[in-house]
Motif scaffolding. Structure first.
Motif, short mmCIF file in Angstrom:
data_model
loop_
_atom_site.label_atom_id
_atom_site.label_comp_id
_atom_site.label_asym_id
_atom_site.label_seq_id
_atom_site.Cartn_x
_atom_site.Cartn_y
_atom_site.Cartn_z
N ASP A 262 -8.19 -8.03 0.92
CA ASP A 262 -6.90 -7.38 0.65
C ASP A 262 -6.54 -6.32 1.69
OD1 ASP A 262 -6.70 -8.90 -1.67
OD2 ASP A 262 -7.64 -7.35 -2.91
N PHE A 263 -7.38 -6.08 2.69
CA PHE A 263 -7.11 -5.03 3.69
C PHE A 263 -5.73 -5.19 4.29
CE2 PHE A 263 -11.85 -4.36 4.99
CZ PHE A 263 -12.03 -3.50 3.93
N PRO A 264 -5.02 -4.09 4.57
CA PRO A 264 -5.38 -2.72 4.24
C PRO A 264 -5.10 -2.41 2.77
CG PRO A 264 -3.24 -2.74 5.31
CD PRO A 264 -3.74 -4.17 5.30
N VAL A 265 -5.96 -1.57 2.21
CA VAL A 265 -5.81 -1.12 0.82
C VAL A 265 -5.64 0.39 0.85
CG1 VAL A 265 -6.97 -0.88 -1.41
CG2 VAL A 265 -7.16 -3.03 -0.12
N TYR A 266 -4.63 0.88 0.14
CA TYR A 266 -4.35 2.31 0.08
C TYR A 266 -4.71 2.86 -1.28
CZ TYR A 266 -1.71 1.63 4.35
OH TYR A 266 -1.35 1.32 5.63
N LYS A 267 -5.36 4.02 -1.28
CA LYS A 267 -5.71 4.72 -2.52
C LYS A 267 -5.21 6.16 -2.39
CE LYS A 267 -8.58 1.49 -4.28
NZ LYS A 267 -8.64 0.97 -5.61
N LEU A 268 -4.54 6.62 -3.44
CA LEU A 268 -4.06 8.00 -3.48
C LEU A 268 -4.96 8.81 -4.40
CD1 LEU A 268 -1.97 10.21 -2.85
CD2 LEU A 268 -0.66 9.38 -4.82
N ALA B 206 -9.06 7.68 -7.95
CA ALA B 206 -8.09 7.01 -7.09
C ALA B 206 -7.02 6.29 -7.88
CB ALA B 206 -8.80 6.02 -6.19
N THR B 207 -5.81 6.30 -7.34
CA THR B 207 -4.70 5.50 -7.84
C THR B 207 -4.35 4.52 -6.73
OG1 THR B 207 -3.83 7.41 -9.06
CG2 THR B 207 -2.31 5.59 -8.65
N ALA B 208 -4.24 3.25 -7.08
CA ALA B 208 -3.92 2.23 -6.07
C ALA B 208 -2.46 2.32 -5.67
CB ALA B 208 -4.22 0.84 -6.62
N TYR B 209 -2.19 2.04 -4.41
CA TYR B 209 -0.83 1.95 -3.90
C TYR B 209 -0.46 0.47 -3.88
CZ TYR B 209 3.01 1.61 -0.62
OH TYR B 209 4.21 1.30 -0.03
N PRO B 210 0.50 0.06 -4.72
CA PRO B 210 0.81 -1.37 -4.83
C PRO B 210 1.99 -1.84 -3.98
CG PRO B 210 1.84 -0.17 -6.61
CD PRO B 210 1.11 0.85 -5.76
#
Length: 129
Positions: A94-100, A108-112
């Protein structure tokens, strides 16, 4: 100079305005004292999504209370930062994967959303209020 060498070895090429994180430095930066947006990606990313991230990181670099960071993951050889990828349940397909990571929390909260400069900025603004 030894510290800079260790950081660049652990994170690959870091975008201007972003901090490169690795297994040893992650918890020092993501400690709940500020908002941190972390991008998990392959060790040496390239392409449109990487260009969008670079533009975003440079644009928000001066934003008070926000750190933009990236973790370069290597799935061969030394397997750099593979432990962080597993810890935050990031699938390398799934890269890139962003986490806030919001201020006051180390969860962490995923950035969808879409990976472009404007979408990243809009989503981050809405999620950090």
């Amino acid at each position: 100079a030894a510290i800079l060498l260790a950081v660049s070895r652990g994170t690959g090429a870091t975008a201007k305005g972003a901090i490169g994180l690795d297994s040893l430095t992650f918890d020092k930066i993501v400690d709940g004292s500020r908002h941190v947006l972390v991008k998990f990606d392959k060790q040496y990313p390239y392409g449109e999504k990487e260009d969008a991230f670079k533009a975003f990181a440079e644009e928000v670099a001066g934003t008070r209370g926000l750190i933009v960071a990236e973790v370069g993951v290597q799935d061969y050889g030394d397997k750099l930062n593979e432990d962080l990828r597993e810890r935050f349940a990031v699938n390398s397909d799934d890269f890139p994967v962003y986490k806030l990571f919001k201020e006051g929390s180390t969860e962490a909260t995923a950035y969808p959303g879409e990976v472009d400069k404007d979408s990243l900025a809009c989503s981050l603004t809405n999620r950090t209020k």
